[in-house]
Design a protein around this motif. Structure first.
Motif, PDB file in Angstrom:
ATOM      1  N   LEU A 103    -139.123 150.774  68.853  1.00  0.00           N
ATOM      2  CA  LEU A 103    -140.412 150.518  68.216  1.00  0.00           C
ATOM      3  C   LEU A 103    -140.227 150.333  66.720  1.00  0.00           C
ATOM      4  O   LEU A 103    -139.688 151.211  66.045  1.00  0.00           O
ATOM      5  CB  LEU A 103    -141.371 151.683  68.497  1.00  0.00           C
ATOM      6  N   SER A 104    -140.685 149.212  66.207  1.00  0.00           N
ATOM      7  CA  SER A 104    -140.635 148.923  64.774  1.00  0.00           C
ATOM      8  C   SER A 104    -141.953 149.362  64.154  1.00  0.00           C
ATOM      9  O   SER A 104    -143.019 148.926  64.592  1.00  0.00           O
ATOM     10  CB  SER A 104    -140.431 147.429  64.529  1.00  0.00           C
ATOM     11  N   VAL A 105    -141.858 150.224  63.149  1.00  0.00           N
ATOM     12  CA  VAL A 105    -143.053 150.745  62.470  1.00  0.00           C
ATOM     13  C   VAL A 105    -142.958 150.295  61.009  1.00  0.00           C
ATOM     14  O   VAL A 105    -142.490 151.031  60.142  1.00  0.00           O
ATOM     15  CB  VAL A 105    -143.141 152.280  62.592  1.00  0.00           C
ATOM     16  N   ARG A 106    -143.390 149.071  60.760  1.00  0.00           N
ATOM     17  CA  ARG A 106    -143.204 148.447  59.443  1.00  0.00           C
ATOM     18  C   ARG A 106    -143.871 149.208  58.309  1.00  0.00           C
ATOM     19  O   ARG A 106    -143.306 149.325  57.234  1.00  0.00           O
ATOM     20  CB  ARG A 106    -143.736 147.012  59.464  1.00  0.00           C
ATOM     21  N   HIS A 107    -145.078 149.717  58.537  1.00  0.00           N
ATOM     22  CA  HIS A 107    -145.827 150.325  57.429  1.00  0.00           C
ATOM     23  C   HIS A 107    -145.177 151.589  56.874  1.00  0.00           C
ATOM     24  O   HIS A 107    -145.509 152.009  55.763  1.00  0.00           O
ATOM     25  CB  HIS A 107    -147.296 150.557  57.811  1.00  0.00           C
ATOM     26  N   VAL A 108    -144.254 152.198  57.605  1.00  0.00           N
ATOM     27  CA  VAL A 108    -143.519 153.347  57.080  1.00  0.00           C
ATOM     28  C   VAL A 108    -142.019 153.070  56.970  1.00  0.00           C
ATOM     29  O   VAL A 108    -141.251 153.976  56.647  1.00  0.00           O
ATOM     30  CB  VAL A 108    -143.769 154.641  57.907  1.00  0.00           C
ATOM     31  N   GLY A 109    -141.601 151.839  57.246  1.00  0.00           N
ATOM     32  CA  GLY A 109    -140.203 151.477  57.116  1.00  0.00           C
ATOM     33  C   GLY A 109    -139.293 152.231  58.061  1.00  0.00           C
ATOM     34  O   GLY A 109    -138.254 152.746  57.655  1.00  0.00           O
ATOM     35  N   GLN A 110    -139.680 152.282  59.342  1.00  0.00           N
ATOM     36  CA  GLN A 110    -138.886 153.006  60.330  1.00  0.00           C
ATOM     37  C   GLN A 110    -138.711 152.180  61.596  1.00  0.00           C
ATOM     38  O   GLN A 110    -139.545 151.339  61.927  1.00  0.00           O
ATOM     39  CB  GLN A 110    -139.559 154.330  60.714  1.00  0.00           C
ATOM     40  N   VAL A 111    -137.624 152.463  62.319  1.00  0.00           N
ATOM     41  CA  VAL A 111    -137.391 151.944  63.659  1.00  0.00           C
ATOM     42  C   VAL A 111    -137.128 153.157  64.542  1.00  0.00           C
ATOM     43  O   VAL A 111    -136.281 153.993  64.228  1.00  0.00           O
ATOM     44  CB  VAL A 111    -136.194 150.972  63.701  1.00  0.00           C
TER      45      VAL A 111
END
Length: 182
Positions: free
Chosen positions: A110-118
């Motif tokens: 899961l890519s979570v762009r708004h917190v800069g995490q995968v």
């Protein structure tokens, strides 16, 4: 831009950095040191964990730390240097739940762009229904699908992973789920 603080000083020489497009053909704003010309790249953080299963139940951990203190999650955390995603997921499962597992395949990415995490979650078979949670966990407990505290799940990545797991289980086959979370 993510919610993380920008780089302010060069890790090589300590000078204040400037955000600009480097002269090397790059097309993105980067933290560039005007003194030593080091380019500092800001990359996503990897979160690794497992979806541990015992018969028809999944293991969830109630968080003893912020963010989302008291909410339920899968055992997961930040990947460390010098470990694979699978090794990190197994380590986090031991640290947070004190659970003995047999690692399975990667299940969700899961890519979570708004917190800069995968986020990477692996299926895992529990070898015992006995747990010894670490300091980050108030309680580690097994839940059947109809018992999962859906309104108390800490993170969207965990809720999405659980939803995909139960749907795959009903379908009788498990796939790899790649999801973008905004």
């Amino acid at each position: 831009m993510t919610s993380r603080s920008p780089i302010k000083h060069c890790r090589e020489c300590g000078a204040a950095v400037a955000y600009r497009i480097p002269d090397d053909g790059d097309t993105k704003l980067r933290a560039v040191c005007p003194a030593c010309h080091t380019i500092h790249y800001e990359n996503p953080l990897n979160v690794v964990g497992t979806l541990p299963v015992w018969r028809d139940q999944v293991l969830l951990c109630r968080r003893a730390i912020e963010p989302r203190l008291g909410k339920w999650t899968l055992p997961a955390g930040f990947m460390e240097l010098n470990e694979t995603t699978a090794q990190g997921a197994e380590r986090e499962t031991d640290e947070e739940a004190g659970a003995q597992i047999r690692m399975g395949p990667l299940f969700s990415l899961l890519s979570v762009r708004h917190v800069g995490q995968v986020h990477f979650f692996y299926l895992a078979e529990l070898l015992s229904d006995q747990f010894d949670p670490g300091y980050e966990t108030l309680e580690a407990r097994l839940f059947a699908e109809d018992e999962v505290p859906w309104d108390e799940i800490a993170f969207r990545t965990v809720k999405t992973t659980l939803e995909r797991y139960f749907a795959d289980r009903k379908a009788g086959r498990f796939g790899l789920h790649c999801v973008d979370i905004d």
